[in-house]
Design a protein around this motif. Sequence first.
Motif, PDB file in Angstrom:
ATOM      1  N   ARG A   1       7.291 -31.971  -3.761  1.00  0.00           N
ATOM      2  CA  ARG A   1       7.208 -33.490  -3.253  1.00  0.00           C
ATOM      3  C   ARG A   1       8.331 -34.405  -3.592  1.00  0.00           C
ATOM      4  O   ARG A   1       8.035 -35.570  -4.186  1.00  0.00           O
ATOM      5  CB  ARG A   1       5.630 -34.092  -3.966  1.00  0.00           C
ATOM      6  N   CYS A   2       9.483 -33.822  -3.595  1.00  0.00           N
ATOM      7  CA  CYS A   2      10.681 -34.685  -4.041  1.00  0.00           C
ATOM      8  C   CYS A   2      10.861 -35.717  -2.871  1.00  0.00           C
ATOM      9  O   CYS A   2      11.602 -36.698  -3.067  1.00  0.00           O
ATOM     10  CB  CYS A   2      11.868 -33.757  -4.018  1.00  0.00           C
ATOM     11  N   SER A   3      10.450 -35.453  -1.443  1.00  0.00           N
ATOM     12  CA  SER A   3      10.924 -36.497  -0.566  1.00  0.00           C
ATOM     13  C   SER A   3      12.119 -36.234   0.055  1.00  0.00           C
ATOM     14  O   SER A   3      12.466 -37.231   0.997  1.00  0.00           O
ATOM     15  CB  SER A   3      10.218 -37.713  -0.444  1.00  0.00           C
ATOM     16  N   ALA A   4      12.955 -35.319  -0.436  1.00  0.00           N
ATOM     17  CA  ALA A   4      14.386 -35.331   0.263  1.00  0.00           C
ATOM     18  C   ALA A   4      14.206 -34.941   1.767  1.00  0.00           C
ATOM     19  O   ALA A   4      15.105 -35.237   2.543  1.00  0.00           O
ATOM     20  CB  ALA A   4      15.174 -34.094  -0.543  1.00  0.00           C
ATOM     21  N   CYS A   5      13.291 -34.125   2.336  1.00  0.00           N
ATOM     22  CA  CYS A   5      13.246 -33.742   3.566  1.00  0.00           C
ATOM     23  C   CYS A   5      13.012 -35.134   4.334  1.00  0.00           C
ATOM     24  O   CYS A   5      13.389 -35.039   5.616  1.00  0.00           O
ATOM     25  CB  CYS A   5      12.497 -32.824   3.939  1.00  0.00           C
TER      26      CYS A   5
END
Lengths: 522, 251
Positions: free
Chosen positions: A325-329
């Motif tokens: 769940r880092c949200s880089a994508c």
Amino acid sequence: MTGTFIGMPAFPAAAKEAVGNEVLRANLRRATHTIRDKRARAVAELADWDRLRAAGKAVKDHTLRHLDRYLLELEEAVTAAGGVVHWAADAEEANRIVTGLVLATGEREVVKVKSMATQEIGLNEALEAAGIAAYETDLAELIVQLGHDRPSHILVPAIHRNRAEIRDVFAAEMGAWGRPAPEGLGDDPRELAEAARLHLREKFLRAKVAVSGANFMVAETGTLVVFESEGNGRMCLTLPDTLISVVGIEKVVPTFRDLEIFLQTLPRSSTAERMNPYTSMWTGLGPSKGADGDGPSDFHLVLLDNGRTDTLADEVGRQALRCIRCSACLNVCPVYERAGGHAYGSVYPGPIGAILSPQLRGTGSEIDASLPYASTLCGACYEVCPVAIDIPEVLVHLRERVVQGGPVTREGIRVRIRPARGHAAERAAMRAARRLLDHPGALRAGERLLARARRLRPRRLPGPGRAWTDSRALPELPAEPFRDWWARERGERERPDRAQQDRGEPDRERPDRGEPDRGGRA
Amino acid sequence: MRVALFVTCVNDALYPRTGIAVVRLLERLGVEVDFPAAQSCCGQPQYNTGYRYETEPLVRRTAAAFEGYAYVVTPSGSCAAMIREHYPRIGRKAAAEGRGGELAEAAASLGPRVYELTEFLVDVLGVTDVGAYFPHTVTYHPSCHGLRGLGLGDRPRRLLAAVKGLELVELPGAEECCGFGGTFSVKNPDLSAAMGGDKAGSAAATGADFLCGADNSCLAHLDGILRRRGAPLRTLHLAEILAATEEEPPA
Ligand code: SF4
């Protein structure tokens, strides 16, 4: 016609509004590009990034392979450290457990650390139904909550809001929840943060119960880990008497040492920071067991399945469970940047949402059946993912599930699902195309027909073709297909046996085309 | 050296000039080109839309068409990626479904022999200066499947930089997807047009005469948008620039 032919799904309709909203697009573009560029720089600093990424993937894969074992080990360790472990098969059960625990304390309000798992199960709504007020303490989450809004980003849930909008929300809504916003509040970020700080402080000091999620759980030690950058999480984890953590079962890692990987990859991927600002770790009640008032005296861990075991059963789709769940994508995704988070119809937006929601919820609904198509398969998400989830691969896999149906696991039982509704015409067209493409004789005839129709090139096509010509001119059609040019110019070199058989007929008469080839674009 | 040209269905039907350019270019470099007529479509549109079973006959056909050739050259990054990356997956899934190893074997045999045009030029022939002449300003859009799928890296730009008379200008945000995405372009038309519009806008802002790419399907999308807007910028496949000489400029 468009609707029925291509099974016009819900995502495109939901995204249409965002695409047309200039303010929103500008907000999102600025925000995603800034963090995108910063992330790239932060990652480029590490010479061993590829190895860290591979290690993160390996640790997660190993854990998922032996998830049963590590979860039991975790339960044992948490219990030994004075915590209580609960198992929740689905959202309803998790909500029931948490609500019961809060009610048992006699309290009617809780403070919350930002948590995706509790959003996924709709915990705030469940608590509200039981007469319990849940206060979000993460700044962006607070903005969403006060604005009666929905989150649109994993890490920055209010990414779709600009400063002026946030000011308006604070001024209008804070009073109804607690300490009102100061008179004459401006939209300077520092002023806004100060207003939130004052509003929240009151809640922190009063709250007796906190609800959190966790980024990681260590099986070996029973330690839970929360990454955050505002300090609100630290307040919630230490001040109240009772702490209830709701965590997806895929968040476990085997050993404390494994954290060294994610302590490096998660901050750089999500906020482009070298080191995470507030990393809180706790193990049950700790050595003091809360006796000296240091930390909660009551700790509950609710382990949430809610479709994860079913997802784990799928060989291709299970890699989505590696997600940290880092949200880089999201930040790198050109579709997310233009569609915004709300279009994904889930608390998990962007590329990860497009592969997670249709697995956790199934592909039964219109939105979930459309999510696997919410991508050009450009691969930017895969490239940045710190645990190397091949999102395009999973998207295509889920597309198969939508249009072909096939085996899936639902509540632990292997079933065959039928293709989603609304794809019949598309399926027929694909089949017809395949037949044509698998018979070069017919293909060649079709190509010639196309070439003859070149003077008819219309500005707009009817039916499904409209989706193309609404914004794009059609290509100019060439005078002849390549294979005709080849047969004429180089064909004598072909082996006659093959040429004969493949071209169907030794056709040599063609309409006089004057010049050899004027087709194409330039 | 003899190679088979995999022209791709899009180029065969819509952009024969690209195929012709590849033939002329390779022949100029001393390569003998065959065009196995049994070839058709690699199955990418079907596969990427979720119709894996409809793709299987095309996997078989493509593998059979190019049997016996040590080099199969194609002027499309996405079709090369389809064969190299996805054919093995199709084979694996078929085997896992208990339908034997035939598709997996076909995929394993064909994949390593397939080269995207710039890979073939740079890696196999070892040339970057192909003796081309193209006196225009050009900006290059690296399509996603070539860039991220195949890892073409700077091969296309190195080839372009060596073209006599050509001035290469940077395309801002070059690595961002153009928004074509196969059936994405009609399933999500608004998003596709928004992405394409932004890409076309930054390409036009470079002031280049040509927007060059190595995948005609992306270029068809961008060209359609540019034409609809009446922009003077034209799109052109890399092969056509590389094939151009002083004696034979592109059509
Ligand atoms: S899928 Fe990968 S990049 Fe996206 S949020 Fe999860 S870990 Fe981060």
